[in-house]
Write a protein that holds these residues in place. Structure first.
Motif, PDB file in Angstrom:
ATOM      1  N   PHE A  11     -24.368   4.510 -56.362  1.00  0.00           N
ATOM      2  CA  PHE A  11     -23.383   4.868 -55.340  1.00  0.00           C
ATOM      3  C   PHE A  11     -22.645   6.104 -55.813  1.00  0.00           C
ATOM      4  CE2 PHE A  11     -19.033   4.886 -53.708  1.00  0.00           C
ATOM      5  CZ  PHE A  11     -19.252   4.850 -52.347  1.00  0.00           C
ATOM      6  N   VAL A  12     -22.613   7.139 -54.952  1.00  0.00           N
ATOM      7  CA  VAL A  12     -21.941   8.394 -55.283  1.00  0.00           C
ATOM      8  C   VAL A  12     -20.852   8.635 -54.239  1.00  0.00           C
ATOM      9  CG1 VAL A  12     -22.211  10.846 -55.773  1.00  0.00           C
ATOM     10  CG2 VAL A  12     -24.141   9.278 -56.168  1.00  0.00           C
ATOM     11  N   ILE A  85     -25.475   2.149 -60.893  1.00  0.00           N
ATOM     12  CA  ILE A  85     -24.931   3.450 -61.316  1.00  0.00           C
ATOM     13  C   ILE A  85     -23.817   3.835 -60.346  1.00  0.00           C
ATOM     14  CG2 ILE A  85     -25.424   5.894 -61.671  1.00  0.00           C
ATOM     15  CD1 ILE A  85     -28.437   4.963 -61.995  1.00  0.00           C
ATOM     16  N   LEU A  86     -22.604   3.951 -60.861  1.00  0.00           N
ATOM     17  CA  LEU A  86     -21.463   4.374 -60.055  1.00  0.00           C
ATOM     18  C   LEU A  86     -21.059   5.768 -60.486  1.00  0.00           C
ATOM     19  CD1 LEU A  86     -18.952   4.094 -58.218  1.00  0.00           C
ATOM     20  CD2 LEU A  86     -17.825   2.899 -60.126  1.00  0.00           C
ATOM     21  N   VAL A  87     -21.038   6.688 -59.522  1.00  0.00           N
ATOM     22  CA  VAL A  87     -20.583   8.052 -59.800  1.00  0.00           C
ATOM     23  C   VAL A  87     -19.309   8.297 -58.994  1.00  0.00           C
ATOM     24  CG1 VAL A  87     -21.155  10.501 -59.801  1.00  0.00           C
ATOM     25  CG2 VAL A  87     -22.966   8.804 -60.151  1.00  0.00           C
ATOM     26  N   HIS A 123     -14.274  -3.047 -58.949  1.00  0.00           N
ATOM     27  CA  HIS A 123     -15.137  -3.861 -58.094  1.00  0.00           C
ATOM     28  C   HIS A 123     -16.538  -4.025 -58.680  1.00  0.00           C
ATOM     29  CE1 HIS A 123     -16.483  -5.601 -54.288  1.00  0.00           C
ATOM     30  NE2 HIS A 123     -17.531  -4.795 -54.325  1.00  0.00           N
ATOM     31  N   LEU A 124     -17.028  -3.030 -59.411  1.00  0.00           N
ATOM     32  CA  LEU A 124     -18.447  -3.008 -59.793  1.00  0.00           C
ATOM     33  C   LEU A 124     -18.734  -3.264 -61.264  1.00  0.00           C
ATOM     34  CD1 LEU A 124     -19.539   0.083 -57.663  1.00  0.00           C
ATOM     35  CD2 LEU A 124     -20.104  -2.317 -57.211  1.00  0.00           C
ATOM     36  N   GLY A 134     -25.599  -0.909 -66.974  1.00  0.00           N
ATOM     37  CA  GLY A 134     -24.948  -0.171 -65.900  1.00  0.00           C
ATOM     38  C   GLY A 134     -24.397   1.143 -66.404  1.00  0.00           C
ATOM     39  N   ARG A 135     -24.091   2.003 -65.466  1.00  0.00           N
ATOM     40  CA  ARG A 135     -23.515   3.311 -65.783  1.00  0.00           C
ATOM     41  C   ARG A 135     -22.348   3.582 -64.830  1.00  0.00           C
ATOM     42  NH1 ARG A 135     -26.085   2.521 -69.639  1.00  0.00           N
ATOM     43  NH2 ARG A 135     -27.794   3.765 -70.556  1.00  0.00           N
ATOM     44  N   VAL A 136     -21.221   3.996 -65.406  1.00  0.00           N
ATOM     45  CA  VAL A 136     -20.075   4.466 -64.627  1.00  0.00           C
ATOM     46  C   VAL A 136     -19.802   5.894 -65.080  1.00  0.00           C
ATOM     47  CG1 VAL A 136     -17.650   4.146 -64.037  1.00  0.00           C
ATOM     48  CG2 VAL A 136     -19.107   2.147 -64.461  1.00  0.00           C
TER      49      VAL A 136
END
Length: 263
Positions: A11-12, A85-87, A123-124, A134-136
């Motif tokens: 999510f970007v 993956i959160l960007v 939230h994630l 995971g990646r933030v």
């Protein structure tokens, strides 16, 4: 290089154009399923269609929400689902004299530039920790390190992003989850391009000449040109990958050498 992102969902935030879309496209090119975001459903639909046309291997989709509107953010979080993956890219930018920036404008910048990352990460990240990977990523700026006098409000929010990212990384100790910040430099985004073209039109000058004149005012730039959004996206894609497993809690530069400190 194979970045091993196939099958992951990313999510970007703020990804219908500019750096955000370049990041979305870069992740999609590596096989990730990307969820794009913008304030307008029309713009989101256009971005999703473009992403699907360029990278048809995954079922990309979009969610519209204005991160300055809490009700829209709550709805987005309910619809988001699991993300690998959160960007955190969405952000406001603008020049302003310090004395002219009201409390309301400060609150708006903090809400969009900082609290968007707080709310999305909160939230994630729990799901990432439970799944073991995971990646933030936070898309900050060299302005968060060297805060400009003509946009103190912007620089302060970018500095807060760096601090937030570093603190969240400490929650991931001993896991397959990482949290990092990307420090971008002067980038030729859609907004910058529109401004340059407007100046060139009013002066009757070539666009390239105006670009060079603007970047020439930055005496510390080693690149001596604007950064292309794809160059930001390339670093983000690497940091989002399993190959970057030993990079955590870091602020990594893609600033064109604007910052003069060694670390």
């Amino acid at each position: 290089m194979e970045l091993q992102l196939r099958g992951n969902t990313a999510f970007v935030s703020g990804s219908t154009q500019g750096i955000g879309f370049a990041i979305a496209s870069g992740l999609a090119a590596e096989g990730a399923r990307v969820i794009v975001n913008g304030r307008s459903s029309h713009r989101v639909d256009e971005a999703v269609a473009r992403l699907r046309a360029e990278h048809p291997d995954a079922d990309h989709r979009g969610l519209h929400a204005d991160f300055a509107v809490p009700q829209e953010v709550e709805l987005l979080l309910r619809e988001l689902g699991d993300v690998d993956i959160l960007v955190n890219n969405v952000g406001l930018f603008g020049l302003a004299e310090f004395e002219s920036v009201s409390d309301a404008e400060w609150a708006r910048y903090l809400d969009v530039n900082v609290m968007s990352g707080v709310r999305l990460s909160r939230h994630l990240i729990g799901g990432m920790l439970q799944r073991g990977w995971g990646r933030v990523l936070f898309i900050s700026s060299e302005s968060g390190v060297n805060v400009p006098a003509d946009m103190v409000h912007y620089g302060v929010t970018k500095a807060a992003m760096i601090a937030l990212s570093n603190g969240l990384a400490k929650l991931t100790r001993g896991t397959g989850v990482t949290v990092n910040t990307v420090l971008g430099g002067p980038t030729y985004s859609d907004g910058v391009a529109a401004t340059v073209e407007s100046i060139a039109g009013s002066q009757g000058a070539p666009v390239d000449a105006v670009k060079q004149a603007i970047i020439g005012q930055n005496r510390t730039s080693l690149l001596e040109r604007f950064i292309d959004p794809s160059e930001i996206a390339n670093l983000v894609a690497y940091l989002a990958s399993p190959l970057a497993s030993a990079t955590n809690g870091a602020a990594v530069r893609v600033d064109g050498g604007v910052l003069t400190t060694m670390l």
